[in-house]
Scaffold this active site. Structure first.
Site, PDB file in Angstrom:
ATOM      1  N   PHE A 191      21.923  61.418 -19.904  1.00  0.00           N
ATOM      2  CA  PHE A 191      23.242  61.052 -19.851  1.00  0.00           C
ATOM      3  C   PHE A 191      23.525  60.105 -20.999  1.00  0.00           C
ATOM      4  O   PHE A 191      22.719  58.992 -21.405  1.00  0.00           O
ATOM      5  CB  PHE A 191      23.396  60.349 -18.468  1.00  0.00           C
ATOM      6  CG  PHE A 191      24.988  60.842 -18.059  1.00  0.00           C
ATOM      7  CD1 PHE A 191      25.336  61.466 -17.237  1.00  0.00           C
ATOM      8  CD2 PHE A 191      26.183  59.787 -18.636  1.00  0.00           C
ATOM      9  CE1 PHE A 191      26.861  61.921 -16.824  1.00  0.00           C
ATOM     10  CE2 PHE A 191      27.213  60.077 -18.283  1.00  0.00           C
ATOM     11  CZ  PHE A 191      27.470  60.992 -17.271  1.00  0.00           C
ATOM     12  N   PHE A 205      20.578  56.831 -13.001  1.00  0.00           N
ATOM     13  CA  PHE A 205      20.302  56.749 -11.465  1.00  0.00           C
ATOM     14  C   PHE A 205      18.719  57.334 -11.375  1.00  0.00           C
ATOM     15  O   PHE A 205      18.048  56.845 -10.388  1.00  0.00           O
ATOM     16  CB  PHE A 205      20.992  57.721 -10.770  1.00  0.00           C
ATOM     17  CG  PHE A 205      21.269  57.308  -9.203  1.00  0.00           C
ATOM     18  CD1 PHE A 205      21.716  56.268  -8.774  1.00  0.00           C
ATOM     19  CD2 PHE A 205      20.422  58.518  -8.402  1.00  0.00           C
ATOM     20  CE1 PHE A 205      21.922  56.068  -7.191  1.00  0.00           C
ATOM     21  CE2 PHE A 205      20.384  57.959  -6.869  1.00  0.00           C
ATOM     22  CZ  PHE A 205      21.109  57.005  -6.452  1.00  0.00           C
ATOM     23  N   GLU A 206      18.210  58.121 -12.071  1.00  0.00           N
ATOM     24  CA  GLU A 206      16.796  58.957 -11.686  1.00  0.00           C
ATOM     25  C   GLU A 206      15.785  57.914 -12.460  1.00  0.00           C
ATOM     26  O   GLU A 206      14.734  58.354 -12.353  1.00  0.00           O
ATOM     27  CB  GLU A 206      16.933  60.223 -12.282  1.00  0.00           C
ATOM     28  CG  GLU A 206      17.625  61.098 -11.322  1.00  0.00           C
ATOM     29  CD  GLU A 206      19.134  61.158 -11.376  1.00  0.00           C
ATOM     30  OE1 GLU A 206      19.623  60.877 -12.422  1.00  0.00           O
ATOM     31  OE2 GLU A 206      19.771  61.138 -10.728  1.00  0.00           O
ATOM     32  N   VAL A 236      25.165  53.338 -19.126  1.00  0.00           N
ATOM     33  CA  VAL A 236      26.147  53.548 -18.257  1.00  0.00           C
ATOM     34  C   VAL A 236      27.376  52.838 -18.784  1.00  0.00           C
ATOM     35  O   VAL A 236      27.535  51.598 -19.025  1.00  0.00           O
ATOM     36  CB  VAL A 236      25.712  52.762 -16.815  1.00  0.00           C
ATOM     37  CG1 VAL A 236      26.820  53.414 -15.703  1.00  0.00           C
ATOM     38  CG2 VAL A 236      24.490  53.182 -16.612  1.00  0.00           C
ATOM     39  N   ILE A 237      28.407  53.794 -19.057  1.00  0.00           N
ATOM     40  CA  ILE A 237      29.771  53.320 -19.819  1.00  0.00           C
ATOM     41  C   ILE A 237      30.740  53.600 -18.563  1.00  0.00           C
ATOM     42  O   ILE A 237      31.072  54.603 -18.332  1.00  0.00           O
ATOM     43  CB  ILE A 237      29.938  54.164 -20.840  1.00  0.00           C
ATOM     44  CG1 ILE A 237      28.574  54.030 -21.909  1.00  0.00           C
ATOM     45  CG2 ILE A 237      31.117  53.916 -21.463  1.00  0.00           C
ATOM     46  CD1 ILE A 237      28.728  54.992 -23.159  1.00  0.00           C
ATOM     47  N   THR A 292      33.155  57.035 -15.979  1.00  0.00           N
ATOM     48  CA  THR A 292      32.776  57.121 -14.515  1.00  0.00           C
ATOM     49  C   THR A 292      33.252  56.227 -13.855  1.00  0.00           C
ATOM     50  O   THR A 292      33.613  55.218 -13.903  1.00  0.00           O
ATOM     51  CB  THR A 292      31.137  57.048 -14.411  1.00  0.00           C
ATOM     52  OG1 THR A 292      30.967  57.380 -13.251  1.00  0.00           O
ATOM     53  CG2 THR A 292      30.641  55.829 -14.975  1.00  0.00           C
ATOM     54  N   HIS A 337      31.824  56.218 -10.774  1.00  0.00           N
ATOM     55  CA  HIS A 337      30.981  55.497 -10.048  1.00  0.00           C
ATOM     56  C   HIS A 337      30.042  54.408 -10.972  1.00  0.00           C
ATOM     57  O   HIS A 337      28.847  54.581 -10.631  1.00  0.00           O
ATOM     58  CB  HIS A 337      29.972  56.523  -9.153  1.00  0.00           C
ATOM     59  CG  HIS A 337      29.364  57.516  -9.823  1.00  0.00           C
ATOM     60  ND1 HIS A 337      30.099  58.520 -10.293  1.00  0.00           N
ATOM     61  CD2 HIS A 337      28.224  57.810 -10.032  1.00  0.00           C
ATOM     62  CE1 HIS A 337      29.156  59.448 -10.754  1.00  0.00           C
ATOM     63  NE2 HIS A 337      28.072  58.897 -10.804  1.00  0.00           N
ATOM     64  N   PHE A 385      13.832  46.636 -18.199  1.00  0.00           N
ATOM     65  CA  PHE A 385      15.282  47.115 -17.704  1.00  0.00           C
ATOM     66  C   PHE A 385      15.794  47.208 -19.101  1.00  0.00           C
ATOM     67  O   PHE A 385      16.379  46.440 -19.836  1.00  0.00           O
ATOM     68  CB  PHE A 385      16.066  46.060 -16.990  1.00  0.00           C
ATOM     69  CG  PHE A 385      17.421  46.435 -16.685  1.00  0.00           C
ATOM     70  CD1 PHE A 385      17.615  47.576 -15.853  1.00  0.00           C
ATOM     71  CD2 PHE A 385      18.287  45.596 -16.962  1.00  0.00           C
ATOM     72  CE1 PHE A 385      18.957  48.164 -15.643  1.00  0.00           C
ATOM     73  CE2 PHE A 385      19.752  46.311 -16.908  1.00  0.00           C
ATOM     74  CZ  PHE A 385      19.908  47.415 -16.041  1.00  0.00           C
ATOM     75  N   ARG A 391      25.213  48.356 -29.566  1.00  0.00           N
ATOM     76  CA  ARG A 391      23.972  47.525 -29.218  1.00  0.00           C
ATOM     77  C   ARG A 391      23.000  48.532 -29.074  1.00  0.00           C
ATOM     78  O   ARG A 391      21.822  48.395 -28.726  1.00  0.00           O
ATOM     79  CB  ARG A 391      24.248  47.251 -27.487  1.00  0.00           C
ATOM     80  CG  ARG A 391      25.441  46.088 -27.175  1.00  0.00           C
ATOM     81  CD  ARG A 391      25.497  45.798 -25.867  1.00  0.00           C
ATOM     82  NE  ARG A 391      26.798  45.134 -25.870  1.00  0.00           N
ATOM     83  CZ  ARG A 391      27.531  44.622 -24.695  1.00  0.00           C
ATOM     84  NH1 ARG A 391      26.723  44.985 -23.527  1.00  0.00           N
ATOM     85  NH2 ARG A 391      28.430  44.104 -24.626  1.00  0.00           N
TER      86      ARG A 391
HETATM   87  N1  INI Z   1      24.289  58.195 -15.792  1.00  0.00           N
HETATM   88  C1  INI Z   1      24.324  57.539 -16.865  1.00  0.00           C
HETATM   89  O1  INI Z   1      23.197  57.141 -17.232  1.00  0.00           O
HETATM   90  N2  INI Z   1      25.160  56.821 -17.466  1.00  0.00           N
HETATM   91  C2  INI Z   1      26.470  57.000 -17.035  1.00  0.00           C
HETATM   92  O2  INI Z   1      27.515  56.516 -17.571  1.00  0.00           O
HETATM   93  C3  INI Z   1      26.822  58.067 -15.886  1.00  0.00           C
HETATM   94  N3  INI Z   1      27.892  58.164 -15.386  1.00  0.00           N
HETATM   95  O3  INI Z   1      28.809  58.088 -16.131  1.00  0.00           O
HETATM   96  O4  INI Z   1      28.138  58.722 -14.370  1.00  0.00           O
HETATM   97  C4  INI Z   1      25.693  58.636 -15.187  1.00  0.00           C
HETATM   98  N4  INI Z   1      25.623  59.421 -14.400  1.00  0.00           N
HETATM   99  C5  INI Z   1      24.627  60.211 -13.557  1.00  0.00           C
HETATM  100  C6  INI Z   1      23.828  59.600 -12.711  1.00  0.00           C
HETATM  101  O5  INI Z   1      22.818  58.770 -13.488  1.00  0.00           O
HETATM  102  C7  INI Z   1      22.844  60.641 -12.116  1.00  0.00           C
HETATM  103  O6  INI Z   1      22.197  61.368 -13.026  1.00  0.00           O
HETATM  104  C8  INI Z   1      23.643  61.449 -11.242  1.00  0.00           C
HETATM  105  O7  INI Z   1      24.459  60.901 -10.379  1.00  0.00           O
HETATM  106  C9  INI Z   1      22.781  62.460 -10.455  1.00  0.00           C
HETATM  107  O8  INI Z   1      21.895  61.612  -9.440  1.00  0.00           O
END
Ligand code: INI
Length: 157
Positions: free
Chosen positions: A23, A58-59, A82-83, A87, A89, A114, A128
């Site tokens: 992502f 998240f993974e 993560v921006i 999103t 969430h 991290f 960054r």
């Molecule tokens: N994952 C990211 O790494 N960065 C993000 O900005 C992001 N947004 O925007 O939602 C994001 N979402 C996906 C998340 O990490 C999971 O892959 C997804 O929810 C499936 O579990």
């Protein structure tokens, strides 16, 4: 005189796992390239670096934990972006990723670094990831080497 221990910055012989989120790959690929280049510049061998791609930040923790538990790595680096602008969430992904990554190091004893950028917008993330604020990927590589070495020093002192 107290005994003072420091982690040196010699990466020779270290094995490093890197878990990187797809992502926002335009950002995370820059973090990855910088982390790998910095590890190699400090003596880590190319073949001793293992890179695992995951869907999103998240993974990162579940795969980082899998690597850490193998016992084959001196450090595991987690890279993501993560921006907020992209999103709803944001807070959930950012906080779960951070707390998951933190707990892996504590549970396994393997330094788990991290390297997840959390920014308001893409411009800040680009800054960054090799822009005017440097590259966080390089910082994670340095943190991985230093933390692995201080753990080594602390357990053999
Ligand atoms: N994952 C990211 O790494 N960065 C993000 O900005 C992001 N947004 O925007 O939602 C994001 N979402 C996906 C998340 O990490 C999971 O892959 C997804 O929810 C499936 O579990």
């Amino acid at each position: 005189m107290p005994k003072e221990l420091k982690g040196n910055m010699n990466g020779q012989g270290l094995h490093v796992g890197i878990v990187v989120a797809r992502f926002n790959e335009i950002i995370t690929k820059k973090l990855l390239d910088s982390a790998v280049e910095t590890l190699i510049r400090h003596g880590v061998r190319d073949e001793d670096i293992t890179v695992c791609w995951v869907p999103g930040s998240f993974e990162l923790p579940v795969v980082a934990k899998t690597l850490a538990k193998t016992g084959r790595y001196n450090a595991v680096i987690c890279l993501g972006a993560v921006i907020r602008g992209e999103t709803s969430h944001y807070d959930m992904v950012a906080s779960q990723s951070a707390s998951g990554i933190n707990s892996i190091g504590l549970e396994t004893g393997v330094p788990t670094i991290f390297g997840v950028l959390t920014t308001e917008n893409m411009e800040q993330a680009l800054n960054r990831a090799g822009g005017k604020a440097g590259n966080m990927g390089a910082n994670t590589a340095l943190a991985a080497i230093e933390t692995a070495r201080i753990i080594e020093a602390a357990t053999t002192a």
